[in-house]
Scaffold this active site. Structure first.
Site, PDB file in Angstrom:
ATOM      1  CB  THR A  26      -0.914   0.273   1.259  1.00  4.48           C
ATOM      2  OG1 THR A  26      -2.020   0.908   1.020  1.00  4.48           O
ATOM      3  CG2 THR A  26      -0.195   0.328   2.437  1.00  4.48           C
ATOM      4  CB  ALA A  44       0.934   3.945  -8.813  1.00  2.00           C
ATOM      5  CB  THR A  57       1.842   1.574  -5.012  1.00  2.00           C
ATOM      6  OG1 THR A  57       2.532   1.558  -3.517  1.00  2.00           O
ATOM      7  CG2 THR A  57       0.902   2.714  -5.056  1.00  2.00           C
TER       8      THR A  57
END
Length: 180
Positions: A7, A165, A171
């Site tokens: 995360t 990301a 992510t």
């Protein structure tokens, strides 16, 4: 900012606004993506507080409930609620085993809360946790420094997560941004 994987959470206070962004990926172990659209940023205390987590999902939900209870107990006083949560988290033998970190914020404060007893308010108005946290924090600092005059807190938070990301395999690009 932490060894928790799967995360990224980024939060910023900028030009009188507050925003927090989180990605949606839930990873099982090191190889399997189980969910792409998890919501890791929540509104608490009648929508006046934002909280985001990195770490075990079950542990995070336990901490969200405890933190919301502390907010109620201390009438929304975010620093006091965070300190009380950290004290209980660190001193309780069962809670000490919880594997998560929290970022919490209201319109006045931005805090990192961990199970080792830390409650940290950053000097620069930005925090990031999780496996992509360092990437998001670096991106957020650069965006604020070089484009801060033309970007809102929400825009910086979203862009910082997009950059993380692109770099961090834990992510994803399903980004949820909440703002106060």
């Amino acid at each position: 900012m932490g060894a928790f994987h799967a995360t990224t959470i980024f939060a910023i206070r900028h030009n009188g606004a507050s925003a927090m962004a989180g990605d949606g990926q839930v990873t099982f172990g090191n190889a399997v993506v189980m969910k792409h659209t998890a919501k890791k940023v929540r509104r608490l205390f009648q929508g006046n507080v934002l909280a985001g987590f990195a770490g075990s999902v079950a542990d995070a939900f336990t901490l969200f409930e405890m933190f919301e209870g502390k907010l109620e107990q201390w009438n929304g006083n975010l620093p006091r609620a965070a300190v009380e949560l950290a004290k209980e988290w660190r001193s309780d033998k069962v809670l000490r085993r919880l594997e998560a970190m929290l970022i919490v914020m209201d319109k006045q404060h931005l805090l990192l809360v961990s199970g080792t007893g830390e409650v940290i308010e950053p000097d620069d108005g930005m925090l990031a946790i999780g496996s992509g946290g360092q990437y998001a924090l670096a991106a957020g600092r650069a965006l604020k420094k070089y484009a801060g005059g033309s970007m809102t807190a929400k825009e910086i938070a979203k862009a910082a997560l997009e950059i993380a990301a692109d770099i961090c395999v834990y992510t994803n690009g399903h980004i949820i941004v909440e703002e106060l």
